[in-house]
Write a protein that holds these residues in place. Structure first.
Motif, mmCIF file in Angstrom:
data_model
loop_
_atom_site.group_PDB
_atom_site.id
_atom_site.type_symbol
_atom_site.label_atom_id
_atom_site.label_comp_id
_atom_site.label_asym_id
_atom_site.label_seq_id
_atom_site.Cartn_x
_atom_site.Cartn_y
_atom_site.Cartn_z
ATOM 1 N N GLY A 107 -34.710 153.286 22.759
ATOM 2 C CA GLY A 107 -33.840 152.296 23.376
ATOM 3 C C GLY A 107 -34.188 152.080 24.834
ATOM 4 O O GLY A 107 -35.248 152.511 25.320
ATOM 5 N N PRO A 108 -33.302 151.434 25.583
ATOM 6 C CA PRO A 108 -33.534 151.229 27.017
ATOM 7 C C PRO A 108 -33.750 152.554 27.741
ATOM 8 O O PRO A 108 -33.189 153.584 27.366
ATOM 9 C CB PRO A 108 -32.235 150.546 27.476
ATOM 10 N N PHE A 109 -34.576 152.508 28.765
ATOM 11 C CA PHE A 109 -34.912 153.676 29.576
ATOM 12 C C PHE A 109 -35.606 154.769 28.746
ATOM 13 O O PHE A 109 -35.579 155.954 29.093
ATOM 14 C CB PHE A 109 -33.676 154.253 30.289
ATOM 15 N N ASP A 110 -36.203 154.353 27.604
ATOM 16 C CA ASP A 110 -36.950 155.276 26.735
ATOM 17 C C ASP A 110 -36.089 156.426 26.221
ATOM 18 O O ASP A 110 -36.558 157.549 26.045
ATOM 19 C CB ASP A 110 -38.188 155.821 27.460
ATOM 20 N N ILE A 111 -34.814 156.142 25.969
ATOM 21 C CA ILE A 111 -33.910 157.135 25.395
ATOM 22 C C ILE A 111 -33.742 156.828 23.913
ATOM 23 O O ILE A 111 -33.476 155.680 23.530
ATOM 24 C CB ILE A 111 -32.544 157.119 26.105
ATOM 25 N N ARG A 112 -33.898 157.836 23.085
ATOM 26 C CA ARG A 112 -33.792 157.639 21.640
ATOM 27 C C ARG A 112 -32.331 157.483 21.231
ATOM 28 O O ARG A 112 -31.462 158.191 21.721
ATOM 29 C CB ARG A 112 -34.454 158.795 20.890
ATOM 30 N N GLN A 113 -32.101 156.540 20.314
ATOM 31 C CA GLN A 113 -30.751 156.244 19.876
ATOM 32 C C GLN A 113 -30.771 155.818 18.410
ATOM 33 O O GLN A 113 -31.823 155.475 17.863
ATOM 34 C CB GLN A 113 -30.126 155.155 20.753
ATOM 35 N N PRO A 114 -29.611 155.845 17.723
ATOM 36 C CA PRO A 114 -29.570 155.482 16.305
ATOM 37 C C PRO A 114 -29.960 154.031 16.051
ATOM 38 O O PRO A 114 -29.912 153.182 16.942
ATOM 39 C CB PRO A 114 -28.104 155.732 15.928
ATOM 40 N N LEU A 115 -30.303 153.772 14.795
ATOM 41 C CA LEU A 115 -30.655 152.422 14.381
ATOM 42 C C LEU A 115 -29.474 151.476 14.570
ATOM 43 O O LEU A 115 -28.313 151.863 14.400
ATOM 44 C CB LEU A 115 -31.083 152.422 12.910
ATOM 45 N N ASP A 116 -29.766 150.213 14.866
ATOM 46 C CA ASP A 116 -28.716 149.216 15.067
ATOM 47 C C ASP A 116 -27.915 148.961 13.790
ATOM 48 O O ASP A 116 -26.812 148.411 13.857
ATOM 49 C CB ASP A 116 -29.322 147.896 15.553
ATOM 50 N N THR A 117 -28.463 149.334 12.642
ATOM 51 C CA THR A 117 -27.777 149.089 11.369
ATOM 52 C C THR A 117 -26.689 150.124 11.092
ATOM 53 O O THR A 117 -25.862 149.919 10.192
ATOM 54 C CB THR A 117 -28.795 149.123 10.216
#
Length: 200
Positions: A107-117
């Motif tokens: 995600g933004p700032f190269d931070i991992r985050q869950p899928l948008d789904t």
């Protein structure tokens, strides 16, 4: 002459200090999980099963919260992770359902985050990364204000608990505070619970 903001210098100092702690205590995340899990009975089975716990994906030298998140999951809690989603004035922090082992996206700032789904959820307890904290529950963050704004929004909607996650050595005697800063209800470290009781 305008007052000098002490936070940028303090952030640089605490980043360097935290990096040293991460190098010296590579198993701190596991130690924290063991220490906190040992408190579950003492905390009157807090948090109850079904509580939605927001963790975070560690960056830089942040203490790894995943062992602690697994301990909460083993205790019957549900998990989620923060996501930065497009908002009216830049990004806003939301939370999406997460299970340890799920695939994450950058995600933004190269931070991992869950899928948008994955479903958006509202946590009951938010584990908050930080650079420094004190016993009054004041936190020094990175300066973006994402957690402060998210906590302010959540607290306007329901009762939640914000619990800092840090190395014990990130504690300082005093920190500058601004009107928009959101207080922590407690702090988890590799030594267990520091500061206030998150149940209160």
């Amino acid at each position: 002459m305008p007052a000098i903001d002490p936070k940028p210098l303090l952030r640089n100092e605490m980043k360097a200090r935290r990096a040293g702690m991460a190098s010296e205590l590579p198993q701190a995340g596991e130690q924290m999980a063991e220490a906190v899990a040992g408190f579950f009975d003492a905390l009157n089975d807090w948090p109850p099963a079904g509580t939605m716990i927001a963790g975070y994906y560690p960056i830089q030298s942040e203490i790894n919260p995943f062992p602690l998140m697994q301990a909460f999951a083993d205790h019957g809690c549900d998990l989620c992770l923060p996501c930065l989603a497009p908002g009216e004035n830049g990004f806003r922090m939301i939370f999406r359902q997460f299970t340890i082992g799920d695939s994450l996206v950058l995600g933004p700032f190269d931070i991992r985050q869950p899928l948008d789904t994955l479903p958006e959820v509202e946590p009951d307890v938010v584990l908050v990364p930080l650079l420094a904290f004190n016993r009054d529950g004041i936190r020094l963050g990175y300066g973006g204000g994402y957690y402060d704004r998210a906590l302010e929004r959540l607290r306007a909607e329901k009762v939640i608990r914000a619990v800092g996650v840090a190395f014990s050595g990130q504690e300082v005697a005093d920190l500058p505070i601004e009107v928009h800063d959101q207080h922590l209800d407690g702090i988890f470290t590799e030594l267990g619970l520091a500061g206030a009781d998150p149940q209160q």
